[in-house]
Write a protein that holds these residues in place. Structure first.
Motif, short mmCIF file in Angstrom:
data_model
loop_
_atom_site.label_atom_id
_atom_site.label_comp_id
_atom_site.label_asym_id
_atom_site.label_seq_id
_atom_site.Cartn_x
_atom_site.Cartn_y
_atom_site.Cartn_z
N PRO A 363 0.81 -1.22 0.00
CA PRO A 363 0.00 0.00 0.00
C PRO A 363 0.84 1.27 0.00
CG PRO A 363 -0.87 -1.59 1.57
CD PRO A 363 0.45 -2.13 1.10
N LYS A 364 0.46 2.20 -0.84
CA LYS A 364 1.16 3.48 -0.95
C LYS A 364 0.15 4.62 -0.91
CE LYS A 364 4.28 6.11 -3.97
NZ LYS A 364 5.07 6.08 -5.23
N LEU A 365 0.48 5.67 -0.18
CA LEU A 365 -0.41 6.82 -0.05
C LEU A 365 -0.57 7.52 -1.40
CD1 LEU A 365 -1.98 8.57 2.05
CD2 LEU A 365 0.10 9.97 2.22
N VAL A 366 -1.82 7.82 -1.75
CA VAL A 366 -2.13 8.54 -3.00
C VAL A 366 -2.30 10.01 -2.65
CG1 VAL A 366 -3.72 8.75 -4.94
CG2 VAL A 366 -3.26 6.50 -3.96
N THR A 367 -1.27 10.79 -2.94
CA THR A 367 -1.32 12.21 -2.59
C THR A 367 -2.03 13.04 -3.64
OG1 THR A 367 0.85 12.55 -3.61
CG2 THR A 367 0.80 12.03 -1.25
N SER A 368 -2.18 12.53 -4.85
CA SER A 368 -2.78 13.33 -5.92
C SER A 368 -4.24 13.66 -5.67
CB SER A 368 -2.64 12.58 -7.26
OG SER A 368 -3.32 11.35 -7.22
N LEU A 369 -4.93 12.85 -4.85
CA LEU A 369 -6.35 13.09 -4.61
C LEU A 369 -6.61 14.14 -3.54
CD1 LEU A 369 -7.78 9.49 -4.99
CD2 LEU A 369 -8.35 11.47 -6.38
N THR A 370 -5.56 14.66 -2.93
CA THR A 370 -5.77 15.77 -1.99
C THR A 370 -6.22 17.03 -2.72
OG1 THR A 370 -3.41 16.36 -2.14
CG2 THR A 370 -4.07 14.86 -0.36
N CYS A 371 -6.07 17.02 -4.05
CA CYS A 371 -6.53 18.18 -4.84
C CYS A 371 -8.04 18.36 -4.77
CB CYS A 371 -6.10 18.02 -6.29
SG CYS A 371 -6.92 16.63 -7.14
N ALA A 372 -8.73 17.32 -4.34
CA ALA A 372 -10.17 17.43 -4.25
C ALA A 372 -10.61 18.46 -3.22
CB ALA A 372 -10.78 16.07 -3.92
N GLY A 373 -9.76 18.69 -2.22
CA GLY A 373 -10.06 19.70 -1.22
C GLY A 373 -11.12 19.29 -0.22
N GLU A 374 -11.63 18.09 -0.32
CA GLU A 374 -12.60 17.57 0.64
C GLU A 374 -12.47 16.05 0.69
OE1 GLU A 374 -16.80 17.53 -0.69
OE2 GLU A 374 -16.08 18.69 -2.41
N LYS A 375 -13.19 15.45 1.59
CA LYS A 375 -13.02 14.02 1.85
C LYS A 375 -13.56 13.17 0.71
CE LYS A 375 -13.50 10.84 5.75
NZ LYS A 375 -14.06 10.70 7.13
N ILE A 376 -12.73 12.19 0.29
CA ILE A 376 -13.16 11.20 -0.68
C ILE A 376 -13.91 10.10 0.07
CG2 ILE A 376 -12.41 9.50 -2.39
CD1 ILE A 376 -11.90 12.32 -3.32
N ILE A 377 -15.09 9.71 -0.42
CA ILE A 377 -15.88 8.70 0.28
C ILE A 377 -16.10 7.43 -0.53
CG2 ILE A 377 -17.13 10.40 1.67
CD1 ILE A 377 -19.52 9.98 -0.28
N TRP A 378 -15.77 7.46 -1.82
CA TRP A 378 -16.09 6.31 -2.68
C TRP A 378 -15.05 6.21 -3.78
CZ3 TRP A 378 -19.95 2.55 -3.02
CH2 TRP A 378 -20.08 1.91 -4.24
N LEU A 379 -14.62 4.99 -4.07
CA LEU A 379 -13.71 4.73 -5.18
C LEU A 379 -14.27 3.58 -6.01
CD1 LEU A 379 -10.39 4.89 -3.16
CD2 LEU A 379 -10.94 6.44 -5.03
N SER A 380 -14.08 3.65 -7.31
CA SER A 380 -14.50 2.57 -8.19
C SER A 380 -13.42 2.35 -9.24
CB SER A 380 -15.83 2.91 -8.87
OG SER A 380 -16.22 1.87 -9.76
N ALA A 381 -13.00 1.10 -9.43
CA ALA A 381 -11.95 0.77 -10.38
C ALA A 381 -12.42 -0.31 -11.34
CB ALA A 381 -10.70 0.28 -9.63
#
Length: 433
Positions: A363-381
């Motif tokens: 597992p590696k921290l995904v820093t690119s999604l901090t651009c959202a500026g708010e909490k991510i609650i759902w991911l779909s791949a």
């Protein structure tokens, strides 16, 4: 109010009493079952996005459906066979409130708040369009008549496997009944919904998840939750300590040994994830490209705790095609697995000597999604094994971000002419709230 409790309110008294007895005989346990279903399905009663194989589905909080990407068989539901590069509303569903979607190989299932199921794309599901072709294209969503007597709360597709979950917690399967792997001895092209026989007939199920020709079921019991699996056992993805197929649901007993109580499941094409009540996660199945997160590419025939996440409490999991994503309670996002499709969320400069993005074995921290500026609650791949992958991240307020491959327009964003995708999450022009 959660749609599962709305569904319960529409039950006849005798149906409600029967469900209460299956939950343990009390209304307290019945409520516990309903709450478990809410938790396992990750806010699906609000809005949802699905990264399908080459195309995408977005369901807004008011039940509207937008689709985009590959449309070879009409799976986008717009009445055409043309690809769509940006989200487009399915107008033929006006007046129908959709609450959940499932995507498979050139096919789409949509579940309404009234428990009805609509389909479009390749006709694997049982509507006789013509006598000349086994798989006809359905270009606009039509009601799946074979399910009209079942109040459906969830649908899932795993390549040729289709399964639905009723409000009573019963699991039905249709399509791909070869060798009796779906709990009933039927022909491979059987399109009639069949109740999953065996031990689950007496256990209410709160969530189902399907991968490549296998099915997982999260079942409720008064003292906690348990997981059953059946189907193709290649790679150990049924989690019984072997690679054998299972023709009927079988309890995954190893969770008790790990002292982990599952509360949610996610099935990728060849690997799966279980989220525990204590925030730990287990993975199993094929370990290609490091998608299990154990630091290697070995396959696992039993659930194994991901030690690289022992410092966080996980609240959401998403398995894709040789990729895995998790969201921690504090909002941090971690990913691992195959990096060649730019859909892990890492910077593009991370490449191998061959010019491909490196796989991530832990597992590696995904820093690119901090651009959202708010909490991510759902991911779909993307989880289908026939196409390149893409990933969506959704925020609490309904903002949508996409990254990965976009050769069919499945990201829903405009790219430069020489780009076939992006590893940097980009905002999709749609408001899911």
């Amino acid at each position: 109010m959660c749609r599962r409790r709305v569904a319960l309110a529409s039950m006849a008294a005798e149906e409600e009493e029967a469900l209460k007895q299956r939950c343990g005989g009390s209304y307290k346990l019945l409520l516990k079952y309903l709450l478990a279903g809410e938790r396992a399905c990750d806010r699906r009663e609000k809005f949802q996005v699905v990264a399908g194989p080459g195309f995408s589905i977005a369901v807004t909080s008011n039940g509207e459906v937008h689709t985009f990407g590959h449309n070879h068989s009409g799976q986008l539901g717009h009445g055409t066979l043309s690809n769509e590069e940006t989200p487009r509303l399915i107008r033929s569903l006006q007046g129908v409130r959709i609450v959940q979607a499932a995507a498979g190989a050139e096919r789409t299932l949509l579940v309404s708040d009234a428990g009805r199921v609509y389909q479009c794309g390749k006709n694997y599901f049982g509507i006789p369009i013509s006598s000349n072709s086994t798989f006809d294209s359905i270009k606009t969503p039509v009601l799946l008549e074979s399910l009209k007597d079942i109040f459906v709360v969830q649908a899932t597709i795993g390549h040729f496997l289709t399964a639905i979950l009723s409000r009573e917690g019963r699991v039905y399967t249709l399509s791909w009944g070869v060798d009796g792997r779906l709990g009933h001895n039927t022909d491979v092209m059987d399109r009639t919904p069949r109740l999953l026989s065996g031990v689950l007939e007496d256990k209410p199920v709160v969530q189902i998840a399907a991968g490549n020709c296998y099915l997982l079921a999260l079942a409720f019991q008064p003292n906690g939750m348990c997981v059953y699996s059946l189907g193709c056992g290649l790679g150990g993805k049924l989690s019984h300590g072997s690679t054998d197929d299972e023709h009927h649901p079988r309890l995954i007993a190893h969770f008790a040994i790990l002292n982990l109580q599952p509360i949610a499941l996610s099935a990728g094409s060849w690997h799966a994830i279980a989220l525990g009540k204590d925030g730990r996660i287990c993975t199993w199945g094929w370990g290609h490209n490091g998608c299990l997160g154990h630091g290697d590419e070995d396959y696992q025939t039993l659930p194994k705790v991901v030690k690289g996440l022992s410092h966080v409490k996980v609240v959401h999991v998403a398995a894709g095609l040789c990729t895995t994503f998790v969201i921690a309670e504090n909002g941090d996002i971690y990913s691992f697995g195959r990096g060649s499709d730019s859909n892990l969320g890492y910077p593009p400069q991370v490449v191998s000597q061959y010019g491909h993005r490196l796989d991530q074995l832990t597992p590696k921290l995904v820093t690119s999604l901090t651009c959202a500026g708010e909490k991510i609650i759902w991911l779909s791949a993307t989880k289908e094994h026939e196409v390149a992958g893409h990933t969506f991240a959704m925020t609490e307020s309904g903002k949508l971000y996409a990254f990965g491959i976009a050769i069919y327009g499945q990201l829903g964003i405009k790219l430069l002419q020489d780009q076939n995708g992006t590893s940097n999450p980009q905002r999709v022009d749609i408001d899911l709230s």
